[in-house]
Design an enzyme around this catalytic site. Structure first.
Site, PDB file in Angstrom:
ATOM      1  NE  ARG A 170       7.594   0.671   4.541  1.00  0.00           N
ATOM      2  CZ  ARG A 170       6.024   0.124   4.616  1.00  0.00           C
ATOM      3  NH1 ARG A 170       5.949  -1.120   4.120  1.00  0.00           N
ATOM      4  NH2 ARG A 170       5.043   0.864   4.956  1.00  0.00           N
ATOM      5  CE  LYS A 201      27.505  -3.180  -7.635  1.00  0.00           C
ATOM      6  NZ  LYS A 201      27.788  -2.042  -8.984  1.00  0.00           N
ATOM      7  NE  ARG A 227      -1.645  -2.316   2.636  1.00  0.00           N
ATOM      8  CZ  ARG A 227      -1.757  -3.646   2.428  1.00  0.00           C
ATOM      9  NH1 ARG A 227      -2.809  -3.885   1.753  1.00  0.00           N
ATOM     10  NH2 ARG A 227      -0.773  -4.492   2.772  1.00  0.00           N
TER      11      ARG A 227
HETATM   12  C1  NCD Z   1       2.108  -1.341   7.854  1.00  0.00           C
HETATM   13  C2  NCD Z   1       3.700  -1.026   8.025  1.00  0.00           C
HETATM   14  O1  NCD Z   1       4.248  -1.606   7.088  1.00  0.00           O
HETATM   15  O2  NCD Z   1       4.056  -0.628   9.252  1.00  0.00           O
HETATM   16  N1  NCD Z   1       1.700  -1.627   6.881  1.00  0.00           N
HETATM   17  C3  NCD Z   1       1.334  -0.467   5.901  1.00  0.00           C
HETATM   18  O3  NCD Z   1       2.268   0.522   5.714  1.00  0.00           O
HETATM   19  N2  NCD Z   1       0.030  -0.139   5.793  1.00  0.00           N
HETATM   20  C4  NCD Z   1       1.719  -2.398   8.990  1.00  0.00           C
HETATM   21  C5  NCD Z   1       2.376  -3.788   8.935  1.00  0.00           C
HETATM   22  O4  NCD Z   1       3.347  -4.053   8.367  1.00  0.00           O
HETATM   23  O5  NCD Z   1       1.671  -4.440   9.666  1.00  0.00           O
END
Ligand code: NCD
Length: 309
Positions: free
Chosen positions: A107, A86, A57
């Site tokens: 992320r 690397k 998402r």
């Molecule tokens: C969440 C996350 O990545 O923290 N997912 C998301 O971004 N909707 C929740 C999860 O992974 O449980």
């Protein structure tokens, strides 16, 4: 209030009026997010979407938001195929991304990674989830969903259910709810209750909350039932995980004492904590919530890029 050039790393960096401003802009983006209206607000702008942990998402809704606003996207999904393999540092990777893009969403499995990246980058960095740290854009879409479904956030009772220890979504959401004047019930087995450092921050914000292991109580009192999955991948070992695996599950039966207008949210993915038969009840709002990621991320992108004040 200006968002131009700002990083979005931790939810507490946003003041109450800034949060509501983002939600207002997001509201106006809904027809564009649905594809009913078109715009080229971000024409010529490039988003670098750097995802070093699994995502469905967050990555897709950021990318959909960027495309629908007329911008374009460069994506890394996983370490495989990048120079991190690397031995390149995150700092250098981010320096490269900033040379090729106007805004970065990151992320990463390490808590603090987004804050670190922002130190090495003069362009806006948006935290798309840093380990067990925070997930501020998820929080903004959670707040957007509560406000649009219930009309207000202030004064509502939100039961946060599940892995409150390792779950980053509930860390940022609880801090925002405290700031916006909602009451919280933290429902979790002791092993995965809210960490002390978050409770300390909640106390300093004067938050109203209680801790319980009783899901029934949470369901009865909640205006919003915010369910999360156990973050299996963050447990130190399988034995620890097995102590809490399957310890709570929302079923049709468990909802019989819920308030009529109570809504159930979940950041998704779900594993077994919400039974599929709950999906067809009027309480279930988690798929609407997932859609709301698009207009909310449109608002964030246009604002940090200085296209909307
Ligand atoms: C969440 C996350 O990545 O923290 N997912 C998301 O971004 N909707 C929740 C999860 O992974 O449980």
């Amino acid at each position: 209030m200006s968002f131009k050039g700002r990083d979005i790393i931790r939810i507490e960096e946003l003041k109450e009026e800034e949060i509501y401003r983002i939600l207002d802009v997001a509201e106006k983006m809904v027809p564009v997010a649905r594809g009913e209206e078109t715009t080229d607000l971000l024409y010529g702008k490039v988003l670098a979407s750097l995802f070093f942990e699994p995502s469905t998402r967050t990555r897709l809704s950021f990318e959909s938001a960027m495309h629908r606003l007329g911008g374009s996207v460069l994506t890394i999904s996983g370490r495989e195929g990048t120079s991190l393999k690397k031995g390149e540092t995150l700092a250098d990777t981010v320096r490269m991304a900033e040379a090729y893009a106007d805004v970065i969403v990151l992320r990463h499995p390490n808590e603090g990674a987004a804050a670190l990246a922002a130190q090495f980058c003069s362009k806006p960095v948006i935290n798309g989830g840093d380990g067990s740290g925070q997930h501020p854009t998820q929080t903004l879409l959670d707040l957007f969903t509560i406000k649009s479904e219930l009309g207000a956030i202030k004064g509502k009772t939100v039961a946060l259910v599940g892995d409150l220890r390792y779950g980053r979504t509930v860390h940022s959401l609880s801090l925002a709810l405290a700031r916006l004047g909602a009451r919280m019930i933290m429902v979790a087995p002791e092993l995965i209750q809210m960490p002390t450092y978050i409770l300390d921050e909640l106390n300093s914000l004067g938050a109203k909350y209680e801790l319980t292991e009783d899901l029934g109580r949470g369901i009865e009192e909640a205006d919003v039932l915010y369910v999360t999955r156990i973050q299996r991948e963050r447990f130190p070992d399988e034995e620890e995980y097995m102590k809490v695996a399957g310890s709570y599950r929302v079923t049709l039966e468990s909802l019989k004492n819920a308030k009529e207008g109570m809504i159930i949210l979940h950041p998704l993915p779900r594993v077994d904590e919400i039974a599929p038969e709950v999906d067809s009840t009027p309480h279930a709002k988690y798929f609407v919530q997932a859609f709301n990621g698009v207009p909310v991320r449109m608002a964030i992108l246009t604002m940090v890029l200085g296209v909307i004040e």
